[in-house]
Design an enzyme around this catalytic site. Structure first.
Site, mmCIF file in Angstrom:
data_model
loop_
_atom_site.group_PDB
_atom_site.id
_atom_site.type_symbol
_atom_site.label_atom_id
_atom_site.label_comp_id
_atom_site.label_asym_id
_atom_site.label_seq_id
_atom_site.Cartn_x
_atom_site.Cartn_y
_atom_site.Cartn_z
ATOM 1 N N HIS A 82 0.848 -1.191 0.000
ATOM 2 C CA HIS A 82 0.000 0.000 0.000
ATOM 3 C C HIS A 82 0.881 1.238 0.000
ATOM 4 O O HIS A 82 1.967 1.249 0.567
ATOM 5 C CB HIS A 82 -0.924 -0.011 1.232
ATOM 6 C CG HIS A 82 -2.001 1.022 1.165
ATOM 7 N ND1 HIS A 82 -1.767 2.347 1.447
ATOM 8 C CD2 HIS A 82 -3.308 0.932 0.824
ATOM 9 C CE1 HIS A 82 -2.893 3.022 1.284
ATOM 10 N NE2 HIS A 82 -3.842 2.192 0.912
ATOM 11 N N GLU A 152 -3.530 2.206 -7.257
ATOM 12 C CA GLU A 152 -4.016 3.322 -6.449
ATOM 13 C C GLU A 152 -3.126 4.538 -6.687
ATOM 14 O O GLU A 152 -2.033 4.625 -6.130
ATOM 15 C CB GLU A 152 -4.066 2.948 -4.965
ATOM 16 C CG GLU A 152 -2.938 2.056 -4.473
ATOM 17 C CD GLU A 152 -2.740 2.089 -2.973
ATOM 18 O OE1 GLU A 152 -3.706 2.339 -2.254
ATOM 19 O OE2 GLU A 152 -1.597 1.898 -2.538
#
Length: 235
Positions: A82, A152
């Site tokens: 992430h 992302e």
């Protein structure tokens, strides 16, 4: 880093009571200390994921958790790479790929995150950055059947800015082509590529219409009742 027993119980109840699209796989990634709690409150049709894990099964790594521990308490997925792990905790492409390799070997499924910063996008380096991140994963992952890639754009996470459906599709299409050229046509065809970056009930339907967007990695909106609308974006 959100949630407590009360709010997690409310989210689990909302999901348990809702009519969810049977064709959409739902996985909840809550903080590690609440994973067993969430697992016990959710129907077995909904998976649970750790938000991070280390690259070995056990040892002198104080504060870390291993894929074996996640599996032991009922998690079947883990989120790795992430942008916050990369940016705040300085995790390198190579470390993240090693973590993915170990998690897969231990029998967890992996949500492998990639994405560029605003500075990198404005410099025209989006494709270069995501290709570099994918390259690290590809060196360590030989079987992609238990992997989902989550693109992302870092500039769109928690900022309220969202990549337009066309911007997101452009990167997802590049990733499909990259997979054909560097892994295989079969993996490119079968791999699910999610979009993550300020996904809301308001934009999920338009994003879901794009041919190369297979799902979402949902942040803040997953804490709200509108999460059900996002799950049902293709209904």
């Amino acid at each position: 880093m959100n949630g407590d027993q009360k709010s997690i119980a409310e989210i689990c109840k909302t999901l348990s009571d809702a009519s969810l699209d049977a064709n959409t796989e739902v996985v909840i990634g809550c903080p590690a200390i609440y994973l067993m709690y969430a697992r016990n409150l959710l129907p077995c049709s909904i998976g649970v994921a750790g938000q991070n894990a280390y690259k070995v099964a056990k040892g002198a790594f104080t504060g870390e958790i291993s894929p074996a521990m996640l599996k032991d308490i009922g998690a079947d997925w883990v989120i790795l790479g992430h942008s916050e792990r990369r940016a705040i905790f300085n995790e390198s492409d190579d470390l993240i790929a090693e973590k993915a390799e170990h998690a897969l070997a231990e029998g967890l499924k992996v949500i492998a995150c990639i994405g560029e910063t605003l500075e990198e996008r404005e410099a025209g380096k989006t494709n270069e950055v995501v290709a570099r991140q994918m390259c690290a994963y590809a060196k360590k992952i030989k079987d992609w059947k238990n992997v989902v890639v989550a693109y992302e754009p870092v500039w769109a996470i928690g900022t309220g800015k969202t990549a337009t459906p066309d911007q997101a599709q452009e990167v997802h299409a590049f990733l499909r082509k990259w997979l054909v050229d560097n892994v295989s046509q079969a993996v490119s065809d079968s791999l699910r590529i999610q979009y993550g970056g300020s996904v809301t009930a308001a934009n999920a339907k338009e994003l879901a219409k794009k041919p190369d967007i297979d799902g979402f990695l949902v942040g803040g909106a997953s804490l709200k009742p509108e999460f059900v609308e996002i799950i049902n974006a293709r209904k």
